[in-house]
Design a protein around this motif. Structure first.
Motif, PDB file in Angstrom:
ATOM      1  N   ALA A  75       0.973  -1.246   0.033  1.00  0.00           N
ATOM      2  CA  ALA A  75      -0.056   0.075  -0.032  1.00  0.00           C
ATOM      3  C   ALA A  75       0.871   1.214  -0.163  1.00  0.00           C
ATOM      4  N   LYS A  76       2.016   1.243   0.615  1.00  0.00           N
ATOM      5  CA  LYS A  76       3.122   2.238   0.745  1.00  0.00           C
ATOM      6  C   LYS A  76       3.976   2.099  -0.356  1.00  0.00           C
ATOM      7  N   ASN A  77       3.997   0.976  -1.280  1.00  0.00           N
ATOM      8  CA  ASN A  77       4.870   0.887  -2.064  1.00  0.00           C
ATOM      9  C   ASN A  77       6.383   1.084  -1.533  1.00  0.00           C
ATOM     10  N   THR A  78       6.487   0.202  -0.477  1.00  0.00           N
ATOM     11  CA  THR A  78       7.814   0.452   0.232  1.00  0.00           C
ATOM     12  C   THR A  78       8.480  -0.942   0.662  1.00  0.00           C
ATOM     13  N   VAL A  79       9.536  -1.414   0.827  1.00  0.00           N
ATOM     14  CA  VAL A  79      10.121  -2.308   1.211  1.00  0.00           C
ATOM     15  C   VAL A  79      11.122  -2.003   2.394  1.00  0.00           C
TER      16      VAL A  79
END
Length: 125
Positions: A75-79
């Motif tokens: 949802a946050k396009n984060t890893v």
């Protein structure tokens, strides 16, 4: 324009912890593998960890397994990379990678199309 921005690096003592983040913008990577690599001075870029789109498939460099944990928030396009029990040999610039090319291996740096600028992790003994 695709951008990957890492954060969370810094200086920590042996045995300490850091959490790296990599926020992507410009396109969504929710259907793609994402990965972390690192490069120490005078050494080649080294695979650290990768994670599949839904998180079911996670790969780790043998010497970090049990100490590092990769995760993602689509949802946050984060890893993320949670690094515990850090050792001096973990000192390196850590890079986020995304855009795995079809038919390639997530542990191979040549497989990724997009890279962040890197964040320095220094572990002092």
């Amino acid at each position: 324009q695709v951008q990957l921005v890492e954060s969370g690096g810094g200086l920590v003592q042996t045995g300490g912890s850091l959490r790296l983040s990599c926020a992507a913008s410009g396109r969504t990577f929710s259907s793609d593998f994402m990965g972390w690599f690192r490069q120490a001075p005078g050494k080649e870029r080294q695979f650290v960890s990768s994670i599949s789109a839904n998180g079911d498939n996670r790969n780790y460099l043998a010497i970090v397994k049990g100490r590092f944990t990769i995760s993602r928030d689509n949802a946050k396009n984060t890893v993320y990379l949670q690094m515990n029990n850090l050792k001096a040999e973990d000192t390196a610039i850590y890079y986020c990678a995304a855009g795995l090319r079809p038919g390639t291996r997530s542990v191979d740096s040549k497989s990724y199309e997009y890279w962040g600028q890197g964040t320095q992790v220094t572990v002092s003994s």
